[in-house]
Design an enzyme around this catalytic site. Sequence first.
Site, PDB file in Angstrom:
ATOM      1  N   THR A  46       5.064  41.166 -17.374  1.00  0.00           N
ATOM      2  CA  THR A  46       3.824  40.785 -16.694  1.00  0.00           C
ATOM      3  C   THR A  46       2.977  39.925 -17.630  1.00  0.00           C
ATOM      4  O   THR A  46       2.847  40.253 -18.819  1.00  0.00           O
ATOM      5  CB  THR A  46       2.973  41.994 -16.233  1.00  0.00           C
ATOM      6  OG1 THR A  46       1.671  41.519 -15.866  1.00  0.00           O
ATOM      7  CG2 THR A  46       2.811  43.067 -17.293  1.00  0.00           C
ATOM      8  N   ILE A  47       2.403  38.869 -17.086  1.00  0.00           N
ATOM      9  CA  ILE A  47       1.509  38.061 -17.919  1.00  0.00           C
ATOM     10  C   ILE A  47       0.255  38.866 -18.277  1.00  0.00           C
ATOM     11  O   ILE A  47      -0.424  38.554 -19.232  1.00  0.00           O
ATOM     12  CB  ILE A  47       1.085  36.723 -17.251  1.00  0.00           C
ATOM     13  CG1 ILE A  47       0.294  36.958 -15.968  1.00  0.00           C
ATOM     14  CG2 ILE A  47       2.278  35.825 -17.032  1.00  0.00           C
ATOM     15  CD1 ILE A  47      -0.502  35.740 -15.507  1.00  0.00           C
ATOM     16  N   ASP A  48      -0.040  39.915 -17.479  1.00  0.00           N
ATOM     17  CA  ASP A  48      -1.276  40.680 -17.686  1.00  0.00           C
ATOM     18  C   ASP A  48      -1.228  41.531 -18.962  1.00  0.00           C
ATOM     19  O   ASP A  48      -2.269  41.952 -19.456  1.00  0.00           O
ATOM     20  CB  ASP A  48      -1.537  41.610 -16.486  1.00  0.00           C
ATOM     21  CG  ASP A  48      -1.639  40.849 -15.185  1.00  0.00           C
ATOM     22  OD1 ASP A  48      -1.879  39.633 -15.225  1.00  0.00           O
ATOM     23  OD2 ASP A  48      -1.466  41.474 -14.120  1.00  0.00           O
TER      24      ASP A  48
ATOM     25  N   GLY B 181      -5.203  38.471 -15.032  1.00  0.00           N
ATOM     26  CA  GLY B 181      -5.096  39.680 -15.856  1.00  0.00           C
ATOM     27  C   GLY B 181      -5.342  40.968 -15.104  1.00  0.00           C
ATOM     28  O   GLY B 181      -5.293  42.049 -15.686  1.00  0.00           O
ATOM     29  N   ARG B 182      -5.702  40.830 -13.821  1.00  0.00           N
ATOM     30  CA  ARG B 182      -5.991  41.982 -12.981  1.00  0.00           C
ATOM     31  C   ARG B 182      -7.039  42.886 -13.638  1.00  0.00           C
ATOM     32  O   ARG B 182      -8.063  42.370 -14.041  1.00  0.00           O
ATOM     33  CB  ARG B 182      -4.700  42.728 -12.673  1.00  0.00           C
ATOM     34  CG  ARG B 182      -4.730  43.370 -11.326  1.00  0.00           C
ATOM     35  CD  ARG B 182      -3.377  43.678 -10.791  1.00  0.00           C
ATOM     36  NE  ARG B 182      -3.068  42.808  -9.656  1.00  0.00           N
ATOM     37  CZ  ARG B 182      -1.875  42.675  -9.135  1.00  0.00           C
ATOM     38  NH1 ARG B 182      -0.852  43.302  -9.645  1.00  0.00           N
ATOM     39  NH2 ARG B 182      -1.700  41.907  -8.092  1.00  0.00           N
TER      40      ARG B 182
ATOM     41  N   ASP C 127      -0.416  44.550 -19.339  1.00  0.00           N
ATOM     42  CA  ASP C 127      -1.138  45.809 -19.102  1.00  0.00           C
ATOM     43  C   ASP C 127      -0.234  47.016 -18.879  1.00  0.00           C
ATOM     44  O   ASP C 127      -0.689  48.050 -18.399  1.00  0.00           O
ATOM     45  CB  ASP C 127      -2.069  45.639 -17.885  1.00  0.00           C
ATOM     46  CG  ASP C 127      -1.306  45.321 -16.613  1.00  0.00           C
ATOM     47  OD1 ASP C 127      -0.088  45.077 -16.686  1.00  0.00           O
ATOM     48  OD2 ASP C 127      -1.930  45.316 -15.540  1.00  0.00           O
TER      49      ASP C 127
ATOM     50  N   ARG D  61       6.841  40.839  -3.826  1.00  0.00           N
ATOM     51  CA  ARG D  61       6.157  42.115  -4.062  1.00  0.00           C
ATOM     52  C   ARG D  61       6.549  43.116  -2.974  1.00  0.00           C
ATOM     53  O   ARG D  61       5.699  43.822  -2.442  1.00  0.00           O
ATOM     54  CB  ARG D  61       4.639  41.904  -4.065  1.00  0.00           C
ATOM     55  CG  ARG D  61       4.122  41.023  -5.199  1.00  0.00           C
ATOM     56  CD  ARG D  61       2.615  41.107  -5.293  1.00  0.00           C
ATOM     57  NE  ARG D  61       2.047  40.109  -6.176  1.00  0.00           N
ATOM     58  CZ  ARG D  61       1.978  40.251  -7.508  1.00  0.00           C
ATOM     59  NH1 ARG D  61       2.456  41.316  -8.082  1.00  0.00           N
ATOM     60  NH2 ARG D  61       1.417  39.296  -8.245  1.00  0.00           N
TER      61      ARG D  61
ATOM     62  N   ASP E 298       4.456  47.401 -13.420  1.00  0.00           N
ATOM     63  CA  ASP E 298       4.346  48.801 -12.983  1.00  0.00           C
ATOM     64  C   ASP E 298       4.758  49.017 -11.525  1.00  0.00           C
ATOM     65  O   ASP E 298       5.366  50.039 -11.200  1.00  0.00           O
ATOM     66  CB  ASP E 298       2.944  49.362 -13.256  1.00  0.00           C
ATOM     67  CG  ASP E 298       1.836  48.447 -12.779  1.00  0.00           C
ATOM     68  OD1 ASP E 298       2.139  47.344 -12.274  1.00  0.00           O
ATOM     69  OD2 ASP E 298       0.664  48.834 -12.911  1.00  0.00           O
TER      70      ASP E 298
ATOM     71  N   GLN F 207      -1.311  29.575 -15.109  1.00  0.00           N
ATOM     72  CA  GLN F 207      -1.035  30.482 -16.235  1.00  0.00           C
ATOM     73  C   GLN F 207       0.356  31.103 -16.173  1.00  0.00           C
ATOM     74  O   GLN F 207       0.849  31.644 -17.149  1.00  0.00           O
ATOM     75  CB  GLN F 207      -2.083  31.612 -16.258  1.00  0.00           C
ATOM     76  CG  GLN F 207      -3.474  31.113 -16.549  1.00  0.00           C
ATOM     77  CD  GLN F 207      -4.539  32.101 -16.086  1.00  0.00           C
ATOM     78  OE1 GLN F 207      -5.013  32.909 -16.857  1.00  0.00           O
ATOM     79  NE2 GLN F 207      -4.925  32.043 -14.817  1.00  0.00           N
TER      80      GLN F 207
ATOM     81  N   GLY G  64       4.920  39.544  -9.492  1.00  0.00           N
ATOM     82  CA  GLY G  64       4.549  38.154  -9.791  1.00  0.00           C
ATOM     83  C   GLY G  64       5.504  37.599 -10.833  1.00  0.00           C
ATOM     84  O   GLY G  64       5.849  38.293 -11.779  1.00  0.00           O
TER      85      GLY G  64
HETATM   86  O1  F6P Z   1       0.121  40.519 -12.119  1.00  0.00           O
HETATM   87  C1  F6P Z   1       0.230  39.167 -12.404  1.00  0.00           C
HETATM   88  C2  F6P Z   1      -0.793  38.366 -11.662  1.00  0.00           C
HETATM   89  O2  F6P Z   1      -0.629  37.021 -12.021  1.00  0.00           O
HETATM   90  C3  F6P Z   1      -2.230  38.829 -11.860  1.00  0.00           C
HETATM   91  O3  F6P Z   1      -2.790  38.371 -13.059  1.00  0.00           O
HETATM   92  C4  F6P Z   1      -2.888  38.265 -10.633  1.00  0.00           C
HETATM   93  O4  F6P Z   1      -4.024  38.999 -10.261  1.00  0.00           O
HETATM   94  C5  F6P Z   1      -1.814  38.401  -9.591  1.00  0.00           C
HETATM   95  O5  F6P Z   1      -0.583  38.478 -10.280  1.00  0.00           O
HETATM   96  C6  F6P Z   1      -1.751  37.270  -8.606  1.00  0.00           C
HETATM   97  O6  F6P Z   1      -0.806  37.601  -7.647  1.00  0.00           O
HETATM   98  P1  F6P Z   1      -0.210  36.582  -6.606  1.00  0.00           P
HETATM   99  O7  F6P Z   1       0.747  35.684  -7.338  1.00  0.00           O
HETATM  100  O8  F6P Z   1       0.469  37.446  -5.619  1.00  0.00           O
HETATM  101  O9  F6P Z   1      -1.346  35.778  -6.054  1.00  0.00           O
END
Ligand code: F6P
Length: 344
Positions: free
Chosen positions: A125-127, A170-171, A129, A72, A103, A274, A10
């Site tokens: 990562t914005i998460d 934030g997963r 984590d 991805r 990761d 976000q 992402g």
């Molecule tokens: O890992 C970053 C993130 O923004 C998570 O917070 C969220 O669950 C996911 O990516 C969303 O993914 P996508 O952009 O593939 O919908």
Amino acid sequence: MRIGMLTGGGDCPGLNAVIRAVVRKGIQHYGDEFVGFMEGWRGVLDDVTMSLDLETTSGILHKGGTILRSSRTNVKKIPGGIEKCLEVIGKHKLDALIALGGDDTQSISLALSEQGVKVVGVPKTIDNDLSGTDACFGFDTAVTIATEAVDRLHSTAEAHNRVLVVEVMGRNAGWIAITSGIAGGADVILVPEIPIDIEEVCRLLKYRHDHGKKFSIVVAAEGAVFPEGEQKSHGTALDSFGHVRLSGIGQVLAEEIEQRTKYETRSVNLGHTQRGGTPTAYDRMLATRYGIAAIDLVHEGKFGRLVVLKGTGISDIPLADAIAKTRTVGEDLLAVMRGLEPPR
Ligand code: F6P
């Protein structure tokens, strides 16, 4: 040296700042040449590139997204994927590869590194984590956006005597929720680290109501779990790294809260806002420091490593350590959250 670079997973504010820092120091101090792979590992697999030089990386510091685009793509899941990547890396005569990602992206960096590719990783990562680093760039921007949203939602919630449930990303880690929730003065914060106790949520809301406030804000992490371990996802489809698309907890909670308390309740899902737009100054700085550290690591010949933040200093760790486990919210921050709650 000839160095490849890519951004995977992402997108996140600050990616362009890393790219710019790597290229500026690489060209001006080391005389490097760069090959930019488009759309993460997909660009390596399909050999789709762009040139990265002082001109193509000029004027991008403050811009969100990534000039290299992202995806991805999991080359480990594609038959012959790793071999094809090795072939393309060889074709471009690359001395090193710098991979910007979380990761999932770094798990491929590790796989290629084990095949002899000289990889340096940059955590993104914005998460927030990723284990092994105290911070990932993009997180501060996401928290700033979420906090501003919580601030704004206060006035409309108050005007209508409503409960507003704000769903943030934030997963499986509650960093964005707990930080924006505390900074924004939310009345209830729900994180994946603590199973949802809906009765306790309603008790907190009723306590506030009974003490004169007719509106409340709930911040819920998208990955918050019900006691049975259930998360709310958009369908059951998995991405190529095996993740479901988490979404919808805010609406479920809003309905449950309204039904139990009879307070009018709405939900807002902040979603990809976000991740969009210009990075904060903090994220630009952290991203730039990571970029400089990554190109220096390449020239020190330290490969199979990830640049990280430890306290206030930049250092590096083995790639394997970064993907070993998800870094979740610690007891210290949970205690701050609990310390703000009314007595039981
Ligand atoms: O890992 C970053 C993130 O923004 C998570 O917070 C969220 O669950 C996911 O990516 C969303 O993914 P996508 O952009 O593939 O919908």
